[in-house]
Design a protein around this motif. Structure first.
Motif, PDB file in Angstrom:
ATOM      1  N   MET A   1      28.470  19.936 -52.986  1.00  0.00           N
ATOM      2  CA  MET A   1      28.884  21.155 -52.273  1.00  0.00           C
ATOM      3  C   MET A   1      27.923  22.261 -52.664  1.00  0.00           C
ATOM      4  N   LYS A   2      27.251  22.852 -51.662  1.00  0.00           N
ATOM      5  CA  LYS A   2      26.305  23.933 -51.965  1.00  0.00           C
ATOM      6  C   LYS A   2      26.857  25.256 -51.454  1.00  0.00           C
ATOM      7  N   PHE A   3      26.814  26.275 -52.307  1.00  0.00           N
ATOM      8  CA  PHE A   3      27.277  27.599 -51.900  1.00  0.00           C
ATOM      9  C   PHE A   3      26.100  28.566 -51.866  1.00  0.00           C
TER      10      PHE A   3
ATOM     11  N   ARG B   1      11.773  29.954 -50.499  1.00  0.00           N
ATOM     12  CA  ARG B   1      12.990  30.666 -50.132  1.00  0.00           C
ATOM     13  C   ARG B   1      13.948  29.743 -49.378  1.00  0.00           C
ATOM     14  N   GLY B   2      15.201  29.868 -49.703  1.00  0.00           N
ATOM     15  CA  GLY B   2      16.202  28.992 -49.084  1.00  0.00           C
ATOM     16  C   GLY B   2      16.278  27.633 -49.760  1.00  0.00           C
ATOM     17  N   GLY B   3      15.593  27.489 -50.911  1.00  0.00           N
ATOM     18  CA  GLY B   3      15.406  26.179 -51.539  1.00  0.00           C
ATOM     19  C   GLY B   3      16.655  25.524 -52.115  1.00  0.00           C
ATOM     20  N   SER B   4      17.751  26.272 -52.256  1.00  0.00           N
ATOM     21  CA  SER B   4      18.966  25.644 -52.789  1.00  0.00           C
ATOM     22  C   SER B   4      19.496  24.572 -51.835  1.00  0.00           C
ATOM     23  N   ASP B   5      19.242  24.745 -50.535  1.00  0.00           N
ATOM     24  CA  ASP B   5      19.654  23.701 -49.580  1.00  0.00           C
ATOM     25  C   ASP B   5      18.982  22.380 -49.953  1.00  0.00           C
ATOM     26  N   THR B   6      17.697  22.492 -50.309  1.00  0.00           N
ATOM     27  CA  THR B   6      16.921  21.297 -50.646  1.00  0.00           C
ATOM     28  C   THR B   6      17.408  20.691 -51.966  1.00  0.00           C
TER      29      THR B   6
ATOM     30  N   ALA C   1      15.027  29.190 -37.992  1.00  0.00           N
ATOM     31  CA  ALA C   1      16.497  29.202 -38.132  1.00  0.00           C
ATOM     32  C   ALA C   1      16.836  28.924 -39.593  1.00  0.00           C
ATOM     33  N   LYS C   2      17.045  29.995 -40.370  1.00  0.00           N
ATOM     34  CA  LYS C   2      17.080  29.795 -41.825  1.00  0.00           C
ATOM     35  C   LYS C   2      18.409  29.249 -42.337  1.00  0.00           C
ATOM     36  N   VAL C   3      19.294  28.820 -41.438  1.00  0.00           N
ATOM     37  CA  VAL C   3      20.576  28.271 -41.863  1.00  0.00           C
ATOM     38  C   VAL C   3      20.381  27.054 -42.782  1.00  0.00           C
TER      39      VAL C   3
HETATM   40 MG    MG Z   1      19.876  29.818 -47.214  1.00  0.00          MG
END
Ligand code: MG
Ligand code: ADP
Ligand code: ASP
Length: 412
Positions: A6-8, A151-156, A209-211
């Protein structure tokens, strides 16, 4: 026990109240019998603040120290999330990237994950720990330095953990309730998709789309991770949000699945470069060596052996690009009359697997833009996307007009 990731994201851990709310969601999954790996981002706004401090201290910063600073936001939320879970009597502890260790390349500020050993965390699960809270976005290089994943790397981080642990699913909790046909902040006609194909999501992400971070979609596609995007602000069922899945798992879809935009683009034009073999290689090698991410490239028709070369790159890399090209000019490696930087452009793209079998999407897109009086500066296409560079002031208008024209507010 089955594992769930689960990623927040930043807004979902923006303050202690939201962390408690997120922890409750985690508690629900623990009660269902999952061992949970929670990946956290920094509190919203924190990473931007840290980046600002680095840039103010040192404009052409040492990327290793940039990573040391900007990775710190996630350390705070990881510890706070573990403490919150402990207060709820859920056995939990935090891990920073280097403790796992999340092994990455040495490409500071945009490192890639190479390996995530699982024994350390698995041993704790075996001893009764139920939640491993891991700081997202960060890892450790072979040289032993802290790295970040872009940036946005927590998704990865989240998808990579799901792959490494064979998780049943990777849930990305964010501030929207799924993937939409376009950024819901730009038009309220944006429609939430129940499912989207990996390839379409990959294009949308890479086009702005940075979602989801692009790399996270690549990894999910490669390792067949069941990836879901959903809201941390609503009560959730097992089918909520958007499932990113194989093309074959989608029954019906529109020719165009979505419209993406990227605001911070710059158009760079080199006037009067020699039109001979090797010139493009010289220019783009210098840019790549300077760490400039070139996107679109256009070469004009040449006249009397000279031509103009246009490329686009992120606005915050314009100074690097200018310096790299001025340096090779000064060394006699490249001759050009002038370098013109236009920082007021944006990229708008339409994406859809249906374009493989349908013609006329480009024609329709250009007609819609011309109908709004929007001039197209650069065009690029691939099998499932068409992108244009336009004046930034028309970006929202272009997205809305294209969303209307391709009737994305209606399901297929
Ligand atoms: Mg993000
Ligand atoms: P987080 O902090 O949770 O990682 P992000 O800000 O990185 O969240 O990503 C979520 C944001 O992505 C949304 O608030 C939305 O504005 C934006 N976004 C852009 N394109 C889309 C899209 N097609 N569908 C959903 N959200 C999108
Ligand atoms: N905090 C990092 C960022 O803002 C990573 C992330 O949130 O995914 O880019």
């Amino acid at each position: 026990m089955p594992v769930l990731v689960m990623k927040f994201g930043g807004t979902s851990v923006a303050n202690l109240d939201r962390i408690r709310r997120a922890a409750k969601r985690v508690g629900v999954e623990v009660a269902k019998g999952y061992d949970v790996i929670v990946i956290v981002s920094a509190m919203s706004g924190k990473t931007n603040e840290l980046v600002g401090w680095v840039e103010e201290t040192s404009p052409l910063f040492d990327a290793r120290e940039y990573d040391a600073v900007v990775s710190s936001g996630e350390n705070v939320t990881a510890g706070l999330m573990a403490l919150t879970l402990q207060e709820m009597d859920v056995p939990a502890r935090s891990w920073q990237g280097w403790q796992v260790p999340v092994k990455t390349t040495s490409a500071h500020s945009s490192a890639r994950i190479e390996e995530i050993p699982t024994d350390n965390i698995k041993a704790k699960f075996d001893q009764g720990m139920r939640v491993a809270v891991v700081a997202g976005f960060q890892g450790i290089s072979p040289e032993g330095r802290i790295t970040t994943l872009g940036r946005g790397g927590s998704d990865t981080t989240a998808v990579a953990f799901a792959a490494a642990f064979g998780a049943e699913r990777c849930d990305i909790y964010t501030d929207v309730d799924g993937v939409y046909t376009t950024d819901p902040r730009i038009t309220d006609k944006a429609r939430k998709l129940d499912r989207i194909a990996f390839e379409e999501m990959l294009e949308l992400a890479s086009l702005g789309a940075k979602v989801l971070q692009t790399r996270s979609v690549e990894l999910a596609m490669r390792y067949k991770v069941k990836l879901r995007v959903l809201s941390s602000f609503e009560e959730q069922s097992d089918t909520a949000g958007t499932l990113v899945c194989d093309e074959d798992d989608i029954m019906e879809s529109n020719v165009v699945a979505g419209v993406a935009h990227s605001r911070d683009e710059a158009k760079m034009t080199l006037l009067s470069v020699a039109d001979r073999p090797g010139i493009a290689a010289t220019i783009f090698t210098a840019l790549s060596d300077a760490g400039v991410n070139v996107d679109m490239i256009v070469q004009n028709i040449s006249e009397e052996g000279r031509t103009d070369m246009t490329f686009s790159c992120p606005t915050d890399q314009v100074a690097r690009a200018e310096k790299a090209l001025a340096d090779i000019k000064a060394k006699g490696g490249l001759n050009f009359a002038e370098l013109i930087a236009d920082k007021n452009v944006a990229k708008v793209s339409v994406v859809g697997i249906g374009m493989r079998s349908h013609t006329g999407v480009a024609a329709k897109m250009f007609k819609v833009l011309s109908g709004e009086g929007i001039n197209i500066k650069v065009i690029t296409t691939s099998e499932i996307k068409i992108s244009v560079l336009i004046d930034r002031k028309y970006m929202e208008l272009a997205v809305q007009a294209l969303h209307d024209a391709f009737e994305l507010d209606k399901a297929a």
